[in-house]
Design a protein around this motif. Sequence first.
Motif, PDB file in Angstrom:
ATOM      1  N   PHE A   1       0.889  -1.160   0.000  1.00  0.00           N
ATOM      2  CA  PHE A   1       0.000   0.000   0.000  1.00  0.00           C
ATOM      3  C   PHE A   1       0.923   1.204   0.000  1.00  0.00           C
ATOM      4  O   PHE A   1       1.586   1.504   0.983  1.00  0.00           O
ATOM      5  CB  PHE A   1      -0.849  -0.057   1.264  1.00  0.00           C
ATOM      6  CG  PHE A   1      -2.045   0.858   1.251  1.00  0.00           C
ATOM      7  CD1 PHE A   1      -2.839   0.986   0.126  1.00  0.00           C
ATOM      8  CD2 PHE A   1      -2.402   1.555   2.392  1.00  0.00           C
ATOM      9  CE1 PHE A   1      -3.944   1.803   0.127  1.00  0.00           C
ATOM     10  CE2 PHE A   1      -3.511   2.381   2.405  1.00  0.00           C
ATOM     11  CZ  PHE A   1      -4.287   2.505   1.276  1.00  0.00           C
ATOM     12  N   LEU A   2       0.971   1.848  -1.149  1.00  0.00           N
ATOM     13  CA  LEU A   2       2.046   2.786  -1.390  1.00  0.00           C
ATOM     14  C   LEU A   2       1.488   4.192  -1.558  1.00  0.00           C
ATOM     15  O   LEU A   2       0.430   4.369  -2.149  1.00  0.00           O
ATOM     16  CB  LEU A   2       2.722   2.332  -2.691  1.00  0.00           C
ATOM     17  CG  LEU A   2       4.090   2.823  -3.015  1.00  0.00           C
ATOM     18  CD1 LEU A   2       5.050   2.428  -1.927  1.00  0.00           C
ATOM     19  CD2 LEU A   2       4.534   2.184  -4.325  1.00  0.00           C
ATOM     20  N   GLY A   3       2.217   5.158  -1.061  1.00  0.00           N
ATOM     21  CA  GLY A   3       1.775   6.527  -1.258  1.00  0.00           C
ATOM     22  C   GLY A   3       2.715   7.463  -0.538  1.00  0.00           C
ATOM     23  O   GLY A   3       3.405   7.052   0.383  1.00  0.00           O
ATOM     24  N   PRO A   4       2.753   8.726  -0.977  1.00  0.00           N
ATOM     25  CA  PRO A   4       3.620   9.681  -0.283  1.00  0.00           C
ATOM     26  C   PRO A   4       3.086   9.938   1.127  1.00  0.00           C
ATOM     27  O   PRO A   4       1.972   9.546   1.456  1.00  0.00           O
ATOM     28  CB  PRO A   4       3.524  10.938  -1.149  1.00  0.00           C
ATOM     29  CG  PRO A   4       2.281  10.798  -1.939  1.00  0.00           C
ATOM     30  CD  PRO A   4       2.005   9.337  -2.078  1.00  0.00           C
ATOM     31  N   ASN A   5       3.883  10.613   1.947  1.00  0.00           N
ATOM     32  CA  ASN A   5       3.422  10.938   3.296  1.00  0.00           C
ATOM     33  C   ASN A   5       2.150  11.769   3.221  1.00  0.00           C
ATOM     34  O   ASN A   5       2.040  12.664   2.400  1.00  0.00           O
ATOM     35  CB  ASN A   5       4.497  11.722   4.051  1.00  0.00           C
ATOM     36  CG  ASN A   5       5.706  10.866   4.335  1.00  0.00           C
ATOM     37  OD1 ASN A   5       5.561   9.665   4.589  1.00  0.00           O
ATOM     38  ND2 ASN A   5       6.879  11.444   4.268  1.00  0.00           N
TER      39      ASN A   5
ATOM     40  N   ILE B   1      -1.526   2.048  -5.149  1.00  0.00           N
ATOM     41  CA  ILE B   1      -0.890   3.341  -4.920  1.00  0.00           C
ATOM     42  C   ILE B   1      -1.981   4.364  -4.638  1.00  0.00           C
ATOM     43  O   ILE B   1      -2.927   4.495  -5.418  1.00  0.00           O
ATOM     44  CB  ILE B   1      -0.051   3.775  -6.140  1.00  0.00           C
ATOM     45  CG1 ILE B   1       1.043   2.737  -6.403  1.00  0.00           C
ATOM     46  CG2 ILE B   1       0.558   5.154  -5.916  1.00  0.00           C
ATOM     47  CD1 ILE B   1       1.964   3.084  -7.548  1.00  0.00           C
ATOM     48  N   ILE B   2      -1.867   5.030  -3.487  1.00  0.00           N
ATOM     49  CA  ILE B   2      -2.869   6.061  -3.214  1.00  0.00           C
ATOM     50  C   ILE B   2      -2.198   7.419  -3.118  1.00  0.00           C
ATOM     51  O   ILE B   2      -1.018   7.544  -2.797  1.00  0.00           O
ATOM     52  CB  ILE B   2      -3.735   5.794  -1.965  1.00  0.00           C
ATOM     53  CG1 ILE B   2      -2.966   5.979  -0.667  1.00  0.00           C
ATOM     54  CG2 ILE B   2      -4.385   4.450  -2.024  1.00  0.00           C
ATOM     55  CD1 ILE B   2      -3.910   6.108   0.519  1.00  0.00           C
ATOM     56  N   HIS B   3      -2.997   8.402  -3.447  1.00  0.00           N
ATOM     57  CA  HIS B   3      -2.498   9.763  -3.409  1.00  0.00           C
ATOM     58  C   HIS B   3      -3.648  10.670  -3.019  1.00  0.00           C
ATOM     59  O   HIS B   3      -4.721  10.612  -3.609  1.00  0.00           O
ATOM     60  CB  HIS B   3      -1.959  10.143  -4.793  1.00  0.00           C
ATOM     61  CG  HIS B   3      -1.370  11.508  -4.820  1.00  0.00           C
ATOM     62  ND1 HIS B   3      -0.286  11.850  -4.057  1.00  0.00           N
ATOM     63  CD2 HIS B   3      -1.736  12.627  -5.487  1.00  0.00           C
ATOM     64  CE1 HIS B   3       0.007  13.126  -4.273  1.00  0.00           C
ATOM     65  NE2 HIS B   3      -0.865  13.616  -5.121  1.00  0.00           N
ATOM     66  N   LYS B   4      -3.438  11.476  -2.015  1.00  0.00           N
ATOM     67  CA  LYS B   4      -4.467  12.379  -1.506  1.00  0.00           C
ATOM     68  C   LYS B   4      -5.781  11.654  -1.235  1.00  0.00           C
ATOM     69  O   LYS B   4      -6.857  12.126  -1.610  1.00  0.00           O
ATOM     70  CB  LYS B   4      -4.684  13.537  -2.478  1.00  0.00           C
ATOM     71  CG  LYS B   4      -3.459  14.437  -2.542  1.00  0.00           C
ATOM     72  CD  LYS B   4      -3.736  15.712  -3.287  1.00  0.00           C
ATOM     73  CE  LYS B   4      -2.536  16.645  -3.136  1.00  0.00           C
ATOM     74  NZ  LYS B   4      -2.617  17.801  -4.001  1.00  0.00           N
TER      75      LYS B   4
ATOM     76  N   ALA C   1      -4.586   5.933  -6.947  1.00  0.00           N
ATOM     77  CA  ALA C   1      -3.983   6.421  -8.183  1.00  0.00           C
ATOM     78  C   ALA C   1      -3.894   5.275  -9.177  1.00  0.00           C
ATOM     79  O   ALA C   1      -4.191   5.427 -10.356  1.00  0.00           O
ATOM     80  CB  ALA C   1      -2.620   7.014  -7.898  1.00  0.00           C
ATOM     81  N   THR C   2      -3.469   4.124  -8.712  1.00  0.00           N
ATOM     82  CA  THR C   2      -3.489   2.946  -9.554  1.00  0.00           C
ATOM     83  C   THR C   2      -3.371   1.710  -8.663  1.00  0.00           C
ATOM     84  O   THR C   2      -2.930   1.799  -7.525  1.00  0.00           O
ATOM     85  CB  THR C   2      -2.362   2.966 -10.606  1.00  0.00           C
ATOM     86  OG1 THR C   2      -2.590   1.898 -11.533  1.00  0.00           O
ATOM     87  CG2 THR C   2      -1.008   2.777  -9.963  1.00  0.00           C
ATOM     88  N   ALA C   3      -3.774   0.562  -9.209  1.00  0.00           N
ATOM     89  CA  ALA C   3      -3.716  -0.663  -8.411  1.00  0.00           C
ATOM     90  C   ALA C   3      -3.636  -1.858  -9.338  1.00  0.00           C
ATOM     91  O   ALA C   3      -4.122  -1.798 -10.462  1.00  0.00           O
ATOM     92  CB  ALA C   3      -4.963  -0.774  -7.537  1.00  0.00           C
ATOM     93  N   GLY C   4      -2.988  -2.908  -8.886  1.00  0.00           N
ATOM     94  CA  GLY C   4      -2.929  -4.117  -9.692  1.00  0.00           C
ATOM     95  C   GLY C   4      -1.676  -4.899  -9.400  1.00  0.00           C
ATOM     96  O   GLY C   4      -0.909  -4.561  -8.500  1.00  0.00           O
TER      97      GLY C   4
ATOM     98  N   ALA D   1      -1.443  15.446  -8.970  1.00  0.00           N
ATOM     99  CA  ALA D   1      -1.549  16.779  -8.400  1.00  0.00           C
ATOM    100  C   ALA D   1      -2.147  17.750  -9.411  1.00  0.00           C
ATOM    101  O   ALA D   1      -2.781  18.732  -9.053  1.00  0.00           O
ATOM    102  CB  ALA D   1      -0.177  17.257  -7.951  1.00  0.00           C
ATOM    103  N   GLU D   2      -1.933  17.426 -10.694  1.00  0.00           N
ATOM    104  CA  GLU D   2      -2.436  18.325 -11.731  1.00  0.00           C
ATOM    105  C   GLU D   2      -3.823  17.931 -12.235  1.00  0.00           C
ATOM    106  O   GLU D   2      -4.656  18.761 -12.529  1.00  0.00           O
ATOM    107  CB  GLU D   2      -1.457  18.349 -12.913  1.00  0.00           C
ATOM    108  CG  GLU D   2      -0.146  19.061 -12.575  1.00  0.00           C
ATOM    109  CD  GLU D   2       1.015  18.497 -13.373  1.00  0.00           C
ATOM    110  OE1 GLU D   2       0.768  17.924 -14.447  1.00  0.00           O
ATOM    111  OE2 GLU D   2       2.161  18.602 -12.894  1.00  0.00           O
ATOM    112  N   HIS D   3      -4.031  16.606 -12.359  1.00  0.00           N
ATOM    113  CA  HIS D   3      -5.325  16.125 -12.860  1.00  0.00           C
ATOM    114  C   HIS D   3      -5.932  15.175 -11.839  1.00  0.00           C
ATOM    115  O   HIS D   3      -5.212  14.485 -11.145  1.00  0.00           O
ATOM    116  CB  HIS D   3      -5.140  15.360 -14.168  1.00  0.00           C
ATOM    117  CG  HIS D   3      -4.279  16.086 -15.147  1.00  0.00           C
ATOM    118  ND1 HIS D   3      -4.711  17.196 -15.815  1.00  0.00           N
ATOM    119  CD2 HIS D   3      -2.994  15.874 -15.531  1.00  0.00           C
ATOM    120  CE1 HIS D   3      -3.715  17.631 -16.590  1.00  0.00           C
ATOM    121  NE2 HIS D   3      -2.666  16.853 -16.429  1.00  0.00           N
TER     122      HIS D   3
END
Lengths: 249, 331
Positions: free
Chosen positions: B32-36, B201-204, B208-211, B320-322
């Motif tokens: 389970f991945l993502g920035p802080n 992968i999660i973001h905010k 964001a993507t998974a698989g 962050a942009e889209h």
Amino acid sequence: MRAAWAIYKRELVGTFCSPLAYAVMVSFLLFNGVVFYFFMDLVASNPSLSGTRGPLQLFFGSTILSVLTLMIFCPATTMRAFAEEWRSRTAETLLTAPVTDLQVVLAKFMGSMTLYAALWVPTLLYALVVRRYGAVDWGALSAAYAGVMLVGGAFVSIGLLASSLAASQVTAFVTSFGVIGGAMFALGLGRYVFTEESQLRFFSYVNLWEHMEHFAVGMMDSRQVVYYGSVVVLALSLTVRALAARREA
Amino acid sequence: MIDVDKLTRRFGARTAVDELTFTVPRGQIVGFLGPNGAGKSTTLKVLSGFLPPTSGTARIGDHDVVEASLEARRLIGYMPESFPVYPEMRVDEYLRFRAEIKGVRDRKAAVARAMELADITDVSRRLVGELSKGYKQRVGLADAVVAKAPLLILDEPTEGLDPNQILRFREVIQALGKEHTIFLSTHILSEVEAVCSHVIIIHKGKIATAGPLDAVRAELSGGAREVSLVLAPKASARDAWAADAPKAMRDAVEGLDGVTVVRAIMADAVVRVEVKVSSEADAVEALVARCVGASLGVREVTPHGRSLENVFHELTTRAAEHPPTQKESAA
């Protein structure tokens, strides 16, 4: 209940392995030792006093000093209970184990009560001192200790509630001291303010000072058990609710 | 094993986790991945039964984490971030306590096994509060496995470990993966690449993507891969390379389909080149053949698989942009 038993045992380790417990015990004995000495001295120099009230009765009831002891030392036994779990984040491991919040609260309650009872055990020596110089009314003394545990139980549960909501041990102490002093003690003072019969009956029912006086001379009835028992049940239920509310916020 | 549906968790006005939907099938090791601050820990806290969700549902096995919290918690060995401990307890004492509240019957054996697995038998009589961060983390792992729960939820388990401990930790995770479903959060990509079969992968607070790891890695590669070359052109050609290495390289690969020169730098008579080539295998072969044919002195050819690092970076900065595209499942 095995889980609650395990948490209770851990509470004892946590309590008696921390310097706080010993600091509380030492201040308790110091304070009450001075108070007891004072009453011994008073009775010794005023033989007329010793008719109905020996030094033990004076110690447990009669003055505000016994009430003050309860108001200060009950919060001291509970301030650590939940506040420290939140601060150190161990609440996260504790509350994600397969145990109910109620089990946790009951275990903490028993843990704090054990420390509280441990505070009082050395005061049994006072009775031995009194016996050396006169008679001890063991029946009255049992009622006094039962009363101290009953009132203490109510205050400890209020302390636990404060600890479950507080961000630090200091906040927990101050909050429970405030609630006990402001609600439990001050409410009883209505007894000396209001004059109407029904009001008098109510405020007399909740008058802590009067209760302590009765316990000290061996008077205890079911009304007091119901009153303080209800406070325990109410405060512990609110503590269970507070644990959930704190995580919902 | 984990079934999360439109899970949302707000703290006041801040939305930490936003309509998250994913599943973790039994037997997988999922990263389970993502920035802080992406919402990883919050999600794990909801799964572990510590925080109630604001809306949506999460199920562990057949049990809803809110409706049947105790049953769900019995299936989980949870290790929170920067493992919190009771400093005044000894390691074995602490683990016996944890085994007892988790209802383990043969506690002595369970604790011994957990300590051996986490490699902390040598510190069993030490006070937990005196241990280094790495050891504390390992006590946390021992705690998570002591009741042999079928699902392990580990929040940044290798944080604070030294490189040797990290390697050892990965071995342990892989071994545990044979018996447990493992859901571990991290912001260290190499960790996921080392031990996980699947990644989310999660973001905010959003996915964001998974698989499967390979699919996620390939997803954004757009068919292209990078190849770096080290060339040592003949002395007669060196002046041209020294003057404009990128142009010289572009001239050299002129006419090759699907080869783009990214950069070329000449230093000490050696040229370091990076090119993008389309994924057809012969593009790389043709490129090398061309260089050899032109006597460019091929010294090294290094093809780069698209690293998760790049995918992660691209996803989280693009997101962050889209608004991100939501995937339904990690399966």
